[in-house]
Scaffold this active site. Structure first.
Site, PDB file in Angstrom:
ATOM      1  N   CYS A   2       0.883  -1.151   0.000  1.00  0.00           N
ATOM      2  CA  CYS A   2       0.000   0.000   0.000  1.00  0.00           C
ATOM      3  C   CYS A   2       0.923   1.202   0.000  1.00  0.00           C
ATOM      4  CB  CYS A   2      -0.855   0.009   1.253  1.00  0.00           C
ATOM      5  SG  CYS A   2      -1.840  -1.481   1.422  1.00  0.00           S
ATOM      6  N   ARG A  27       1.442   1.533  -6.123  1.00  0.00           N
ATOM      7  CA  ARG A  27       1.585   0.572  -5.028  1.00  0.00           C
ATOM      8  C   ARG A  27       0.280  -0.151  -4.706  1.00  0.00           C
ATOM      9  NH1 ARG A  27       6.322   1.593  -2.396  1.00  0.00           N
ATOM     10  NH2 ARG A  27       5.678   0.385  -0.601  1.00  0.00           N
ATOM     11  N   TRP A  77      -3.849  -1.773  -1.331  1.00  0.00           N
ATOM     12  CA  TRP A  77      -3.906  -3.013  -2.108  1.00  0.00           C
ATOM     13  C   TRP A  77      -4.317  -4.059  -1.086  1.00  0.00           C
ATOM     14  CZ3 TRP A  77      -1.478  -7.831  -2.040  1.00  0.00           C
ATOM     15  CH2 TRP A  77      -1.655  -8.608  -3.194  1.00  0.00           C
ATOM     16  N   ASN A 103       1.180   0.368   6.100  1.00  0.00           N
ATOM     17  CA  ASN A 103       1.574  -0.444   4.946  1.00  0.00           C
ATOM     18  C   ASN A 103       2.321  -1.657   5.500  1.00  0.00           C
ATOM     19  OD1 ASN A 103       2.588  -1.455   2.488  1.00  0.00           O
ATOM     20  ND2 ASN A 103       4.395  -0.151   2.631  1.00  0.00           N
ATOM     21  N   GLY A 104       1.884  -2.861   5.134  1.00  0.00           N
ATOM     22  CA  GLY A 104       2.531  -4.075   5.635  1.00  0.00           C
ATOM     23  C   GLY A 104       1.482  -5.067   6.104  1.00  0.00           C
ATOM     24  N   GLU A 487       8.579 -14.032 -20.278  1.00  0.00           N
ATOM     25  CA  GLU A 487       8.335 -12.616 -20.003  1.00  0.00           C
ATOM     26  C   GLU A 487       7.310 -12.027 -20.982  1.00  0.00           C
ATOM     27  OE1 GLU A 487       8.766 -10.730 -17.627  1.00  0.00           O
ATOM     28  OE2 GLU A 487       8.647  -8.716 -18.430  1.00  0.00           O
ATOM     29  N   LYS A 491       3.816 -10.361 -19.744  1.00  0.00           N
ATOM     30  CA  LYS A 491       3.377  -9.003 -20.101  1.00  0.00           C
ATOM     31  C   LYS A 491       1.946  -9.039 -20.629  1.00  0.00           C
ATOM     32  CE  LYS A 491       5.492  -6.856 -18.451  1.00  0.00           C
ATOM     33  NZ  LYS A 491       6.532  -7.414 -17.641  1.00  0.00           N
ATOM     34  N   GLU A 494      -0.592  -9.831 -17.811  1.00  0.00           N
ATOM     35  CA  GLU A 494      -0.740  -8.769 -16.817  1.00  0.00           C
ATOM     36  C   GLU A 494      -1.658  -7.659 -17.280  1.00  0.00           C
ATOM     37  OE1 GLU A 494       3.530  -7.770 -16.215  1.00  0.00           O
ATOM     38  OE2 GLU A 494       2.981  -7.774 -14.109  1.00  0.00           O
ATOM     39  N   HIS A 510       5.510 -32.614 -25.336  1.00  0.00           N
ATOM     40  CA  HIS A 510       5.336 -33.431 -24.130  1.00  0.00           C
ATOM     41  C   HIS A 510       4.033 -33.097 -23.401  1.00  0.00           C
ATOM     42  CE1 HIS A 510       9.268 -35.202 -24.588  1.00  0.00           C
ATOM     43  NE2 HIS A 510       9.745 -33.995 -24.836  1.00  0.00           N
ATOM     44  N   LYS A 609       2.657  -2.471  -7.960  1.00  0.00           N
ATOM     45  CA  LYS A 609       4.037  -2.426  -8.463  1.00  0.00           C
ATOM     46  C   LYS A 609       5.032  -3.028  -7.475  1.00  0.00           C
ATOM     47  CE  LYS A 609       6.973  -0.619 -11.544  1.00  0.00           C
ATOM     48  NZ  LYS A 609       7.041  -1.447 -12.750  1.00  0.00           N
TER      49      LYS A 609
END
Ligand code: AGP
Length: 614
Positions: A2, A27, A77, A103-104, A487, A491, A494, A510, A609
């Site tokens: 957050c 955040r 968040w 925050n935490g 990656e 992208k 996301e 396979h 982020k």
């Protein structure tokens, strides 16, 4: 994950808080709130959803808050409790006199909640944070000293926190503290700013104090008192921040992500500057402190990282093994920390993180540090908690990355790994002079080649239009570009929410090949080099199952035109450097698909982020 802000000074506080939260939106962005001290009370305003909703709430209360000059704010968040107004911060004690933002994660919140309920506290939210509001209020009732109350409460809290606290009894006083979560105090003239990160304060001041774990700062407009957990007074260390506010503008681009993609040639130039002068000169990594003895004794490297940084680490493994012949393991930090890992003083442990804040990677680093390993951190934030743990550092200098989807920081991490691998090869003498010079010469050409890719995006935009309606997407590659496939898929997932997966192409047969039919796009990262022919065969296997074939290639081979429905061409490049060149179109493809679908590119749903919870 957050963002918290605070202000105490002489200026109207509401705009300062909201503007600070806007800079911290990366955040988290599921709800927000502020509390300000008015003449008679502490007024709290909250809203669900994006920050704009809070702004709308505040507009209806302008007259109540214009005179307030102290306040705290939060952007959330959600971890404990849904993103609702009730769960949004600030949280208050029963009577509303004490407010906090946090925050935490408070790990022992259940025990604390039971304890506070027995003392008569009534809980309104489902958050872990509210327990702390009640706990500090309880300590304040006993001591009538807010700093003491925060200090006593901190002794009972387990977990991670950055806290900013105020009380209605105190017209001009904020108390802040932290443990395993970032917090910076901005020092102004007759004012102090508090924030989870620099962007929230840089507009106002370049002077800052980074709080260390368990320190408590008591702020008034003209004083700052810093103590440790024993109550001993400390002298604060004021640092000058290297950031420029202009870095946070979109500079005419529709989204930060597009701007950040286009910044990549300069990001590469920046990182090479001062480290690689000419192909004939050695690589200079000033902040890598490995001695000749360390290098001689080094028998293994472990790299820990998450998400995009993990993909950069996978390329790093490939390079270091290839250039230096040292065994390298790469692991997701979240897996690394919950098993018996074998690390000792002969292992170099490399932590990779854009933010330098990722909780899992910090824990992994601390575990290896305790076992005596040399810690090297590759980060975009040399001022971060992770950088402060480092024995050696490679700052990637990509500039602030605002878009939640990492782009330029990934390319900067890749360049850092090229530099590190070549630096180690030079120190160990594992590559001959002509190979070293050829690799360095190629690296110096990368900015121009990336510019070339960015200069012609028509093929990519066409592909984005053709494939934007697909529900699934497969990326295949081999060798050093397998991480590029991962990656590229990350992208796309996301920011467009399309189910995309990267596979090593040899694995297709396979199992995953069962999913192929005429609806499935398969993007083959087909770069010239040692695995080109093998990947071409794997692509043929996919084509034979009627998949919709896309090539991302630097090959002039006729077979490519016969095999693929769409072709994205990139400049030729030595195979080992192809992950840089191949990644740019994949970032753009993800961007254009998401943009075409009208998604919130810079702030995709459910993400933040910085992931500061394990
Ligand atoms: C990348 O687009 C994501 N935002 C995410 O995977 C990110 O790379 C991951 O959370 C790790 O973050 P870090 O690099 O700041 O440690």
């Amino acid at each position: 994950m957050c963002g918290i802000v605070g202000y105490v000074g002489l200026k109207p506080v509401a705009d300062i808080l909201v503007d600070g939260l806007e800079q911290l939106e990366y955040r988290g962005y599921d709800s927000s709130g502020i509390a300000v001290k008015t003449d008679s009370k502490i007024a709290v305003y909250k809203a669900e959803g994006k920050l704009q909703n809070l702004k709308d709430v505040l507009r209806a209360h302008t007259s109540e808050i214009t005179t307030a000059t102290m306040g705290i704010g939060h952007i959330r968040w959600a971890t404990h409790g849904a993103p609702t107004v009730v769960n949004a911060h600030p949280h208050t004690c029963n009577c509303g006199s004490l407010v906090i933002v946090h925050n935490g994660i408070i790990e022992n919140y259940k025990e604390l909640k039971e304890k506070m309920e027995k003392l008569g506290c009534v809980f309104k939210s489902q958050t872990d944070t509210e327990t702390v509001a009640h706990l500090i209020a309880h300590k304040y009732a006993q001591t009538k000293d807010l700093t003491k109350a925060v200090s006593l409460a901190a002794q009972e809290i387990e977990g991670a926190y950055a806290l900013c606290v105020m009380h209605n009894d105190l017209k001009n006083t904020l108390v802040v503290t932290k443990r395993n979560a970032p917090l910076v105090i901005g020092v102004g003239e007759g004012e102090y700013f508090v924030a989870s990160d620099v962007p929230a304060i840089i507009k106002h001041t370049k002077k800052a104090i980074y709080l260390n774990d368990n320190q408590i700062a008591t702020l008034t407009p003209d004083s700052l008192k810093l103590i440790n957990s024993n109550g001993e007074e400390l002298s604060p260390k004021v640092e000058v921040l290297p950031w420029e506010p202009v870095a946070l503008s979109k500079m005419g681009y529709k989204h930060f992500m597009l701007k950040e993609i286009h910044e990549q040639p300069d990001v590469i130039r920046n990182i090479l500057f001062g480290k690689l002068h000419t192909p004939a000169e050695p690589i200079i990594l000033d902040e890598v402190k490995l001695t000749q003895k360390d290098l001689k004794d080094l028998n293994r490297i472990q790299i820990v990282a998450c998400g995009t940084s993990l993909h950069a680490a996978m390329v790093g493994k490939y390079l270091i093994e290839q250039f230096c012949n040292i065994p390298v393991d790469v692991e997701a930090s979240s897996e690394y920390i919950y098993r018996h890992t074998v690390t000792d003083e002969h292992t170099l442990v490399v932590g990779v993180s854009q933010s330098g804040e990722t909780a899992d990677t910090i824990t992994a680093i601390k575990q290896s540090q305790a076992r005596g390993s040399h810690i090297l951190i590759i980060t975009n934030r040399p001022d971060s908690a992770m950088a402060r743990l480092a024995d050696s550092l490679i700052p990637v200098n990509a500039g602030i990355e605002v878009s939640v989807a990492a782009t330029k920081s990934y390319i900067a991490q890749l360049i850092s790994f090229y530099l590190l691998a070549l630096y180690l090869a030079e120190a160990k003498g594992s590559l001959d002079k002509s190979a070293l010079e050829s690799f360095k010469a190629e690296m110096m050409l990368l900015p121009q080649k990336v510019e070339q890719v960015l200069g012609t995006t028509d093929d990519i935009q066409r592909c984005a239009r053709v494939y934007s309606s697909t529900k699934d997407f497969i990326y295949i590659a081999r060798g050093i570009n397998y991480p590029t496939a991962l990656e590229g898929a990350l992208k796309l997932k996301e920011i467009s929410y399309i189910n995309a997966t990267g596979y090593p192409a040899g694995e297709l047969k396979h199992g995953p090949i069962a999913m192929l039919d005429e609806t499935m796009p398969v993007l083959s990262i087909l770069m010239n080099g040692s695995v080109y022919e093998k990947l071409l065969s794997n692509s043929e296997e996919a084509k034979a199952r009627n998949a919709r074939m896309i090539a991302l290639t630097n090959s002039k081979d006729k077979k490519v035109e016969e095999l693929f429905d769409n072709i994205i061409r990139v400049p030729d490049v030595q195979e080992l450097f192809s992950p840089v060149i191949a990644m740019i179109p994949l970032q753009l493809l993800a961007y254009y698909i998401a943009e075409f679908l009208g998604k919130d590119v810079d702030q995709p749903r459910n993400l933040a982020k910085s992931v500061t919870v394990e």
